[in-house]
Design a protein around this motif. Structure first.
Motif, PDB file in Angstrom:
ATOM      1  N   ASP A 164     -29.286 110.796 -43.169  1.00 51.99           N
ATOM      2  CA  ASP A 164     -29.782 109.840 -44.156  1.00 51.99           C
ATOM      3  C   ASP A 164     -31.192 110.192 -44.624  1.00 51.99           C
ATOM      4  O   ASP A 164     -31.566 109.885 -45.757  1.00 51.99           O
ATOM      5  CB  ASP A 164     -29.797 108.426 -43.557  1.00 51.99           C
ATOM      6  N   ALA A 165     -31.981 110.799 -43.743  1.00 54.05           N
ATOM      7  CA  ALA A 165     -33.365 111.126 -44.072  1.00 54.05           C
ATOM      8  C   ALA A 165     -33.802 112.322 -43.244  1.00 54.05           C
ATOM      9  O   ALA A 165     -33.270 112.582 -42.160  1.00 54.05           O
ATOM     10  CB  ALA A 165     -34.283 109.939 -43.811  1.00 54.05           C
ATOM     11  N   VAL A 166     -34.781 113.065 -43.750  1.00 51.89           N
ATOM     12  CA  VAL A 166     -35.350 114.208 -43.041  1.00 51.89           C
ATOM     13  C   VAL A 166     -36.866 114.139 -43.172  1.00 51.89           C
ATOM     14  O   VAL A 166     -37.388 113.855 -44.254  1.00 51.89           O
ATOM     15  CB  VAL A 166     -34.830 115.551 -43.610  1.00 51.89           C
ATOM     16  N   ILE A 167     -37.560 114.401 -42.073  1.00 51.24           N
ATOM     17  CA  ILE A 167     -39.022 114.479 -42.081  1.00 51.24           C
ATOM     18  C   ILE A 167     -39.384 115.954 -41.984  1.00 51.24           C
ATOM     19  O   ILE A 167     -39.164 116.585 -40.947  1.00 51.24           O
ATOM     20  CB  ILE A 167     -39.625 113.687 -40.904  1.00 51.24           C
ATOM     21  N   ALA A 168     -39.894 116.508 -43.075  1.00 51.34           N
ATOM     22  CA  ALA A 168     -40.128 117.950 -43.123  1.00 51.34           C
ATOM     23  C   ALA A 168     -41.078 118.293 -44.254  1.00 51.34           C
ATOM     24  O   ALA A 168     -41.211 117.535 -45.212  1.00 51.34           O
ATOM     25  CB  ALA A 168     -38.799 118.701 -43.318  1.00 51.34           C
ATOM     26  N   ASP A 211     -47.986 120.006 -46.728  1.00 51.74           N
ATOM     27  CA  ASP A 211     -47.861 118.569 -46.568  1.00 51.74           C
ATOM     28  C   ASP A 211     -46.516 118.198 -45.949  1.00 51.74           C
ATOM     29  O   ASP A 211     -45.544 118.954 -46.025  1.00 51.74           O
ATOM     30  CB  ASP A 211     -48.015 117.866 -47.917  1.00 51.74           C
ATOM     31  N   LEU A 212     -46.478 116.999 -45.384  1.00 54.07           N
ATOM     32  CA  LEU A 212     -45.283 116.503 -44.707  1.00 54.07           C
ATOM     33  C   LEU A 212     -44.657 115.395 -45.557  1.00 54.07           C
ATOM     34  O   LEU A 212     -45.353 114.478 -45.996  1.00 54.07           O
ATOM     35  CB  LEU A 212     -45.654 115.970 -43.328  1.00 54.07           C
ATOM     36  N   PHE A 213     -43.342 115.478 -45.755  1.00 52.52           N
ATOM     37  CA  PHE A 213     -42.632 114.534 -46.620  1.00 52.52           C
ATOM     38  C   PHE A 213     -41.492 113.848 -45.873  1.00 52.52           C
ATOM     39  O   PHE A 213     -40.983 114.365 -44.867  1.00 52.52           O
ATOM     40  CB  PHE A 213     -42.035 115.259 -47.834  1.00 52.52           C
ATOM     41  N   VAL A 214     -41.097 112.698 -46.396  1.00 53.60           N
ATOM     42  CA  VAL A 214     -39.845 112.061 -45.995  1.00 53.60           C
ATOM     43  C   VAL A 214     -38.839 112.332 -47.112  1.00 53.60           C
ATOM     44  O   VAL A 214     -39.056 111.938 -48.263  1.00 53.60           O
ATOM     45  CB  VAL A 214     -40.013 110.542 -45.791  1.00 53.60           C
ATOM     46  N   TRP A 215     -37.753 113.011 -46.781  1.00 57.12           N
ATOM     47  CA  TRP A 215     -36.691 113.335 -47.740  1.00 57.12           C
ATOM     48  C   TRP A 215     -35.533 112.368 -47.500  1.00 57.12           C
ATOM     49  O   TRP A 215     -35.123 112.159 -46.355  1.00 57.12           O
ATOM     50  CB  TRP A 215     -36.194 114.770 -47.542  1.00 57.12           C
ATOM     51  N   SER A 232     -29.497 107.959 -39.426  1.00 57.97           N
ATOM     52  CA  SER A 232     -29.518 109.333 -38.921  1.00 57.97           C
ATOM     53  C   SER A 232     -30.694 110.075 -39.550  1.00 57.97           C
ATOM     54  O   SER A 232     -30.740 110.242 -40.768  1.00 57.97           O
ATOM     55  CB  SER A 232     -28.206 110.047 -39.248  1.00 57.97           C
ATOM     56  N   VAL A 233     -31.618 110.532 -38.710  1.00 62.76           N
ATOM     57  CA  VAL A 233     -32.855 111.154 -39.182  1.00 62.76           C
ATOM     58  C   VAL A 233     -32.965 112.559 -38.607  1.00 62.76           C
ATOM     59  O   VAL A 233     -32.763 112.771 -37.407  1.00 62.76           O
ATOM     60  CB  VAL A 233     -34.084 110.323 -38.763  1.00 62.76           C
ATOM     61  N   GLY A 234     -33.304 113.526 -39.459  1.00 63.55           N
ATOM     62  CA  GLY A 234     -33.563 114.888 -39.016  1.00 63.55           C
ATOM     63  C   GLY A 234     -35.052 115.170 -39.045  1.00 63.55           C
ATOM     64  O   GLY A 234     -35.774 114.680 -39.918  1.00 63.55           O
ATOM     65  N   VAL A 235     -35.525 115.965 -38.096  1.00 62.77           N
ATOM     66  CA  VAL A 235     -36.960 116.252 -38.006  1.00 62.77           C
ATOM     67  C   VAL A 235     -37.161 117.614 -37.356  1.00 62.77           C
ATOM     68  O   VAL A 235     -36.368 118.036 -36.503  1.00 62.77           O
ATOM     69  CB  VAL A 235     -37.680 115.136 -37.201  1.00 62.77           C
ATOM     70  N   GLY A 236     -38.203 118.322 -37.780  1.00 61.34           N
ATOM     71  CA  GLY A 236     -38.532 119.603 -37.166  1.00 61.34           C
ATOM     72  C   GLY A 236     -38.981 119.425 -35.728  1.00 61.34           C
ATOM     73  O   GLY A 236     -39.468 118.351 -35.346  1.00 61.34           O
ATOM     74  N   PRO A 237     -38.843 120.450 -34.887  1.00 59.36           N
ATOM     75  CA  PRO A 237     -39.136 120.301 -33.454  1.00 59.36           C
ATOM     76  C   PRO A 237     -40.568 119.879 -33.148  1.00 59.36           C
ATOM     77  O   PRO A 237     -40.778 119.009 -32.286  1.00 59.36           O
ATOM     78  CB  PRO A 237     -38.846 121.702 -32.894  1.00 59.36           C
ATOM     79  N   LEU A 296     -32.216 119.894 -44.201  1.00 63.08           N
ATOM     80  CA  LEU A 296     -32.075 119.481 -45.591  1.00 63.08           C
ATOM     81  C   LEU A 296     -30.690 119.812 -46.137  1.00 63.08           C
ATOM     82  O   LEU A 296     -30.159 119.078 -46.973  1.00 63.08           O
ATOM     83  CB  LEU A 296     -33.167 120.126 -46.445  1.00 63.08           C
ATOM     84  N   ASP A 297     -30.092 120.888 -45.642  1.00 63.36           N
ATOM     85  CA  ASP A 297     -28.704 121.166 -46.004  1.00 63.36           C
ATOM     86  C   ASP A 297     -27.797 120.038 -45.511  1.00 63.36           C
ATOM     87  O   ASP A 297     -26.881 119.604 -46.214  1.00 63.36           O
ATOM     88  CB  ASP A 297     -28.247 122.500 -45.403  1.00 63.36           C
ATOM     89  N   GLN A 298     -28.043 119.571 -44.293  1.00 65.19           N
ATOM     90  CA  GLN A 298     -27.263 118.461 -43.747  1.00 65.19           C
ATOM     91  C   GLN A 298     -27.500 117.176 -44.539  1.00 65.19           C
ATOM     92  O   GLN A 298     -26.577 116.379 -44.733  1.00 65.19           O
ATOM     93  CB  GLN A 298     -27.620 118.241 -42.274  1.00 65.19           C
ATOM     94  N   LEU A 299     -28.727 116.982 -44.991  1.00 68.16           N
ATOM     95  CA  LEU A 299     -29.025 115.810 -45.817  1.00 68.16           C
ATOM     96  C   LEU A 299     -28.241 115.867 -47.127  1.00 68.16           C
ATOM     97  O   LEU A 299     -27.625 114.875 -47.540  1.00 68.16           O
ATOM     98  CB  LEU A 299     -30.526 115.751 -46.106  1.00 68.16           C
ATOM     99  N   ILE A 300     -28.247 117.028 -47.767  1.00 66.53           N
ATOM    100  CA  ILE A 300     -27.529 117.196 -49.032  1.00 66.53           C
ATOM    101  C   ILE A 300     -26.031 116.997 -48.830  1.00 66.53           C
ATOM    102  O   ILE A 300     -25.339 116.426 -49.684  1.00 66.53           O
ATOM    103  CB  ILE A 300     -27.834 118.582 -49.628  1.00 66.53           C
TER     104      ILE A 300
END
Length: 307
Positions: free
Chosen positions: A136-140, A265-269, A88-93, A127-131
């Motif tokens: 499982d991961a967020v690109i932000a 910068d863009l990170f993988v959380w 499950s990956v979250g990412v900005g629009p 990132l709240d959902q990640l915490i």
């Protein structure tokens, strides 16, 4: 979980129907829960139910439990289909629109036994959902001054924010732009609720751009933003990387801020306990390779500069 449904439905009757329980059973369960909690969890009135502070806090846990149970049911279903790993990956629009289509195609072709779920939204919410363990991961980009406990992050790409407009905009073909001209333009999204608002405004203010006329803003949608921007009536502050990746479909012109751009910068959380999971390693490798294919072989996370 039942308390959460009561508060969401607004009545015990409506919640009982939704839960396929009798109203007396649900009322008895709530009496037991209140006895265990030691105080009232909601109050009844002719307009429905209203939560107490404790009731709302417990309902939040109930909603998380319900989502986790739904996730468990989906895991069983996917396992029956031969998909043994769910990512499950979250990412900005905007970066989601620019990158995740190519990424998903490559990832699913390479790892057919994995199920991929992508959620788009505001980075702060993701990132709240990640915490909370929902992703499982967020690109932000970086949001917090410090990385939250239980979360790790890795640089995916250096990036900067700048000013962009459509080729048809009155300022698009100019080699220089006065501060007064920029102050007189119509803007999109600047000043809208965003964890990056201060970075954007600081960059503009350093350049003397302070009279921002912002009559239109979008939230959690990149298509509306880019289609409206492409009409040539607005300026917008956007990150260079996704704008560059989307230039074939949405060509944009960069207007250099008089005092320079700002770093974002863009990170993988990733949740720390999953940092070395094979599925997360596969995701990171595929992300890097996808970016290499899209922007050129010279790409590397720490040295790549968006053209």
């Amino acid at each position: 979980m039942q308390l959460a449904v009561i508060l969401d439905k607004g009545t015990v009757t409506g919640a009982a129907q939704s839960l396929l329980l009798t109203q007396s059973t649900l009322t008895r369960n709530m009496a037991t829960l209140e006895m265990q909690a030691g105080e009232s969890l909601f109050q009844r009135s002719r307009f429905g139910v209203r939560s107490t502070p404790l009731g709302e806090n417990l309902a939040r846990h109930g909603r998380v439990i319900a989502r986790q149970m739904q996730g468990a049911a989906e895991t069983v279903y996917r396992h029956k289909l031969g998909q043994h790993t769910q990512l499950s990956v979250g990412v900005g629009p905007l970066i989601g629109m620019a990158l995740m289509g190519e990424f998903s195609e490559t990832f699913m072709r390479r790892y057919p036994d994995m199920a991929l779920s992508i959620t788009t939204g505001r980075p702060l919410h993701l990132l709240d959902q990640l915490i909370d363990g929902e992703l499982d991961a967020v690109i932000a980009p970086a949001i917090y001054a410090q990385v939250p406990l239980g979360v790790s992050r890795e640089l995916l790409s250096e990036d900067e924010i700048s000013i962009f407009c459509a080729p048809s905009h009155a300022l698009a073909n100019r080699t220089s732009h006065s501060v007064e001209e920029l102050n007189q333009c119509d803007w999109m999204n600047v000043g809208a609720a965003s964890p990056f608002q201060n970075v954007e405004l600081d960059m503009l203010h350093r350049s003397g751009i302070k009279r921002l006329r912002t009559h239109f803003a979008t939230a959690n949608d990149a298509v509306i933003l880019l289609k409206t921007l492409s009409k040539g009536q607005h300026l917008a502050v956007l990150p260079r990387l996704p704008v560059t990746l989307l230039r074939g479909e949405y060509p944009m012109v960069e207007i250099q801020p008089p005092s320079g751009t700002a770093r974002r910068d863009l990170f993988v959380w990733i949740r720390a306990e999953l940092a070395h999971e094979p599925a997360l390693e596969a995701m990171r490798e595929t992300l890097v390779e996808t970016l290499k294919q899209m922007v050129g072989s010279s790409y590397s996370p720490s040295t790549y500069q968006v053209p």
